[in-house]
Design a protein around this motif. Structure first.
Motif, mmCIF file in Angstrom:
data_model
loop_
_atom_site.group_PDB
_atom_site.id
_atom_site.type_symbol
_atom_site.label_atom_id
_atom_site.label_comp_id
_atom_site.label_asym_id
_atom_site.label_seq_id
_atom_site.Cartn_x
_atom_site.Cartn_y
_atom_site.Cartn_z
ATOM 1 N N ALA A 282 0.826 -1.208 0.000
ATOM 2 C CA ALA A 282 0.000 0.000 0.000
ATOM 3 C C ALA A 282 0.856 1.252 0.000
ATOM 4 C CB ALA A 282 -0.916 -0.007 1.222
ATOM 5 N N ALA A 283 1.928 1.236 0.758
ATOM 6 C CA ALA A 283 2.803 2.398 0.818
ATOM 7 C C ALA A 283 3.480 2.627 -0.527
ATOM 8 C CB ALA A 283 3.863 2.204 1.919
ATOM 9 N N GLY A 284 3.813 1.527 -1.199
ATOM 10 C CA GLY A 284 4.458 1.651 -2.503
ATOM 11 C C GLY A 284 3.529 2.213 -3.558
ATOM 12 N N LEU B 194 -8.359 9.597 -20.160
ATOM 13 C CA LEU B 194 -8.963 8.303 -19.866
ATOM 14 C C LEU B 194 -7.906 7.211 -19.798
ATOM 15 C CD1 LEU B 194 -11.398 6.415 -19.539
ATOM 16 C CD2 LEU B 194 -11.592 6.351 -22.035
ATOM 17 N N LEU B 195 -6.960 7.223 -20.723
ATOM 18 C CA LEU B 195 -5.905 6.207 -20.731
ATOM 19 C C LEU B 195 -5.000 6.344 -19.511
ATOM 20 C CD1 LEU B 195 -5.113 6.300 -24.547
ATOM 21 C CD2 LEU B 195 -6.063 4.361 -23.278
ATOM 22 N N THR B 196 -4.835 7.579 -19.041
ATOM 23 C CA THR B 196 -4.056 7.780 -17.808
ATOM 24 C C THR B 196 -4.745 7.105 -16.623
ATOM 25 O OG1 THR B 196 -3.155 9.873 -18.597
ATOM 26 C CG2 THR B 196 -3.123 9.512 -16.220
ATOM 27 N N LYS B 197 -6.064 7.237 -16.556
ATOM 28 C CA LYS B 197 -6.812 6.573 -15.486
ATOM 29 C C LYS B 197 -6.719 5.062 -15.609
ATOM 30 C CE LYS B 197 -10.291 10.223 -14.796
ATOM 31 N NZ LYS B 197 -11.728 10.550 -14.843
ATOM 32 N N LEU B 198 -6.848 4.564 -16.831
ATOM 33 C CA LEU B 198 -6.759 3.120 -17.041
ATOM 34 C C LEU B 198 -5.374 2.593 -16.690
ATOM 35 C CD1 LEU B 198 -8.724 2.777 -20.411
ATOM 36 C CD2 LEU B 198 -9.540 2.328 -18.092
ATOM 37 N N SER B 199 -4.349 3.416 -16.953
ATOM 38 C CA SER B 199 -2.981 3.034 -16.580
ATOM 39 C C SER B 199 -2.849 2.896 -15.066
ATOM 40 C CB SER B 199 -1.999 4.079 -17.112
ATOM 41 O OG SER B 199 -0.688 3.792 -16.675
ATOM 42 N N ALA B 200 -3.462 3.836 -14.332
ATOM 43 C CA ALA B 200 -3.421 3.778 -12.862
ATOM 44 C C ALA B 200 -4.185 2.557 -12.357
ATOM 45 C CB ALA B 200 -4.019 5.056 -12.285
ATOM 46 N N GLU C 281 -11.331 5.514 -7.200
ATOM 47 C CA GLU C 281 -11.776 5.942 -5.874
ATOM 48 C C GLU C 281 -11.899 4.744 -4.940
ATOM 49 O OE1 GLU C 281 -15.506 8.370 -3.758
ATOM 50 O OE2 GLU C 281 -15.414 8.104 -5.940
ATOM 51 N N HIS C 282 -12.449 3.648 -5.467
ATOM 52 C CA HIS C 282 -12.585 2.430 -4.676
ATOM 53 C C HIS C 282 -11.211 1.890 -4.284
ATOM 54 C CE1 HIS C 282 -14.627 -1.160 -3.215
ATOM 55 N NE2 HIS C 282 -13.717 -1.900 -3.866
ATOM 56 N N VAL C 283 -10.263 1.903 -5.236
ATOM 57 C CA VAL C 283 -8.908 1.428 -4.943
ATOM 58 C C VAL C 283 -8.251 2.301 -3.888
ATOM 59 C CG1 VAL C 283 -6.584 1.200 -5.907
ATOM 60 C CG2 VAL C 283 -8.559 0.342 -7.186
ATOM 61 N N SER C 284 -8.455 3.620 -3.990
ATOM 62 C CA SER C 284 -7.862 4.541 -3.035
ATOM 63 C C SER C 284 -8.410 4.313 -1.622
ATOM 64 C CB SER C 284 -8.125 5.981 -3.472
ATOM 65 O OG SER C 284 -7.578 6.906 -2.569
ATOM 66 N N LYS C 285 -9.737 4.049 -1.512
ATOM 67 C CA LYS C 285 -10.333 3.788 -0.203
ATOM 68 C C LYS C 285 -9.788 2.503 0.404
ATOM 69 C CE LYS C 285 -14.735 6.199 -0.904
ATOM 70 N NZ LYS C 285 -16.200 6.042 -1.047
ATOM 71 N N ASP C 286 -9.635 1.468 -0.438
ATOM 72 C CA ASP C 286 -9.087 0.204 0.045
ATOM 73 C C ASP C 286 -7.667 0.387 0.541
ATOM 74 O OD1 ASP C 286 -11.404 -1.098 -0.467
ATOM 75 O OD2 ASP C 286 -10.706 -2.135 -2.275
ATOM 76 N N ALA D 30 -4.593 -0.271 -13.988
ATOM 77 C CA ALA D 30 -3.753 -1.436 -14.274
ATOM 78 C C ALA D 30 -2.659 -1.599 -13.218
ATOM 79 C CB ALA D 30 -3.137 -1.297 -15.667
ATOM 80 N N GLY D 31 -2.033 -0.478 -12.848
ATOM 81 C CA GLY D 31 -0.986 -0.540 -11.820
ATOM 82 C C GLY D 31 -1.512 -0.983 -10.470
ATOM 83 N N SER D 32 -2.770 -0.622 -10.154
ATOM 84 C CA SER D 32 -3.325 -0.964 -8.842
ATOM 85 C C SER D 32 -3.595 -2.459 -8.684
ATOM 86 C CB SER D 32 -4.623 -0.179 -8.616
ATOM 87 O OG SER D 32 -5.655 -0.650 -9.470
ATOM 88 N N VAL D 33 -3.695 -3.171 -9.818
ATOM 89 C CA VAL D 33 -3.926 -4.617 -9.738
ATOM 90 C C VAL D 33 -2.683 -5.403 -10.144
ATOM 91 C CG1 VAL D 33 -6.400 -4.424 -10.100
ATOM 92 C CG2 VAL D 33 -4.898 -4.655 -12.091
#
Length: 353
Positions: free
Chosen positions: A5-7, A273-279, A336-341, A281-284
């Motif tokens: 999470a910190a990373g 939009l692609l920037t969001k999709l990139s983020a 937003e969901h990823v950020s809350k988790d 992808a990185g979150s998973v």
């Protein structure tokens, strides 16, 4: 989990910074698009002023002639097609039904054409005051030539149909410019036969030209009213082009401002939009890059990654503004969901330590 999470925090923060800057670019692009669309609408409005309310119908030089129609519904449907494409000249030769039957008016959806309908006993009467005529048939003749389409006919005989003859149009325009009392243009008759058997050979010989309507192999014969509509639609489009008013052939009901949302999305919106999709992808745990490998000297051997495939799909699809903004909303909700988790994981780890 705490280390993971910190990373992710620096990556999410960098994504937020990029999104803010691109959000500003999106608004700027949207403003440009709104300005462009308003100018376009203004230009179309100016074009519309070229056709005053009292101007002649677009296909005023076209006369539709039905020979011995059998059903009132077909006469009504033909009248409606005439109204669709702006000719009120409908002649009916020796009808086998009552051309004033209530079914005719019901199917016609209006009186604009029916109040001008002319009924005569034979085809020659319907052709006497015309300057040309085209009989539509699927049959070839031993002593006459049947053109395969309107396009073929006009290529060989450009003056066959007065309404779409460039030379005749230019001459009439010059007459109107030189004198307020220019001679009214004559009419070309488009002659259609019986529902079940079409025109006879004798009737086709009364016409200056014979012409077919191209159809497929499954069913070559068309319904009478459909055949009339197909022919008039093609001539209507040609006439508008001749008048320099091709864009006015499209009239879409609904809110005019919807035009903006249906235009291809701006490049800045797709990039955001692609920037969001990139983020996402990185979150998973997936790469947020378009591709990988190939070295610094070129793209040979480079492998496209999922985000690169998404970029290619979006480019081919030419997604409109509304579609891209909808995907923006979905991507934002996921982030937003990823950020809350991630925040919840950080809190749980801190209390556990």
């Amino acid at each position: 989990m705490q280390a993971t999470a910190a990373g992710m925090q620096p990556q999410l923060q960098a994504c937020r910074v990029r999104l803010v800057s691109q959000h500003c670019a999106m608004h700027a692009a949207a403003a440009v698009l709104r300005l462009h669309s308003s100018r376009l609408r203004a230009r179309l409005a100016d074009d519309e002023q070229l056709i005053p309310a009292e101007a002649a119908n677009v296909l005023e030089q076209v006369r539709v002639v039905l020979v011995a129609p059998k059903t009132p519904a077909n006469i009504g449907a033909v009248a409606r097609a005439c109204a669709n494409f702006e000719t009120t000249s409908l002649w009916v030769v020796a009808p086998r039904c009552d051309p004033y039957d209530g079914e005719v008016e019901k199917v016609a959806c209006g009186q604009e054409v029916l109040k001008h309908i002319t009924v005569v006993d034979d085809l020659q009467q319907a052709l006497n005051d015309t300057i040309g005529s085209v009989g539509f048939t699927r049959r070839a003749g031993a002593t006459r030539y049947t053109h395969g389409s309107i396009a073929e006919l006009l290529q060989k005989y450009p003056a066959a149909i007065a309404a779409v003859d460039p030379v005749r149009h230019a001459t009439h325009q010059q007459q109107q410019h030189d004198s307020s009392s220019a001679t009214p243009p004559g009419q070309t008759a488009l002659v259609f036969g019986r529902e079940e058997s079409g025109l006879t050979e004798a009737e086709l010989r009364l016409c200056a030209h014979s012409c077919a309507i191209p159809t497929g192999r499954i069913q070559g014969s068309m319904n009478l009213s459909h055949a009339v509509a197909v022919v008039l639609s093609g001539l209507f489009e040609r006439r508008l082009q001749l008048l320099g008013l091709a864009n006015l052939g499209i009239e879409v009901s609904g809110k005019q401002e919807s035009w903006e949302g249906l235009q291809p999305a701006a490049a800045s919106e797709l990039s955001a939009l692609l920037t969001k999709l990139s983020a996402i992808a990185g979150s998973v745990g997936m790469s947020g890059e378009d591709s990988r490998g190939g070295g610094a000297q070129g793209s040979h051997g480079r492998r496209r990654l999922p985000l690169g495939h998404i970029r290619a799909i979006m480019s081919r699809a030419q997604a409109n503004t509304w579609e891209v903004r909808s995907l923006h909303g979905l991507a934002s909700a996921v982030l937003e969901h990823v950020s809350k988790d991630t925040t919840a994981d950080d809190g749980g780890s801190s209390s556990g330590s």
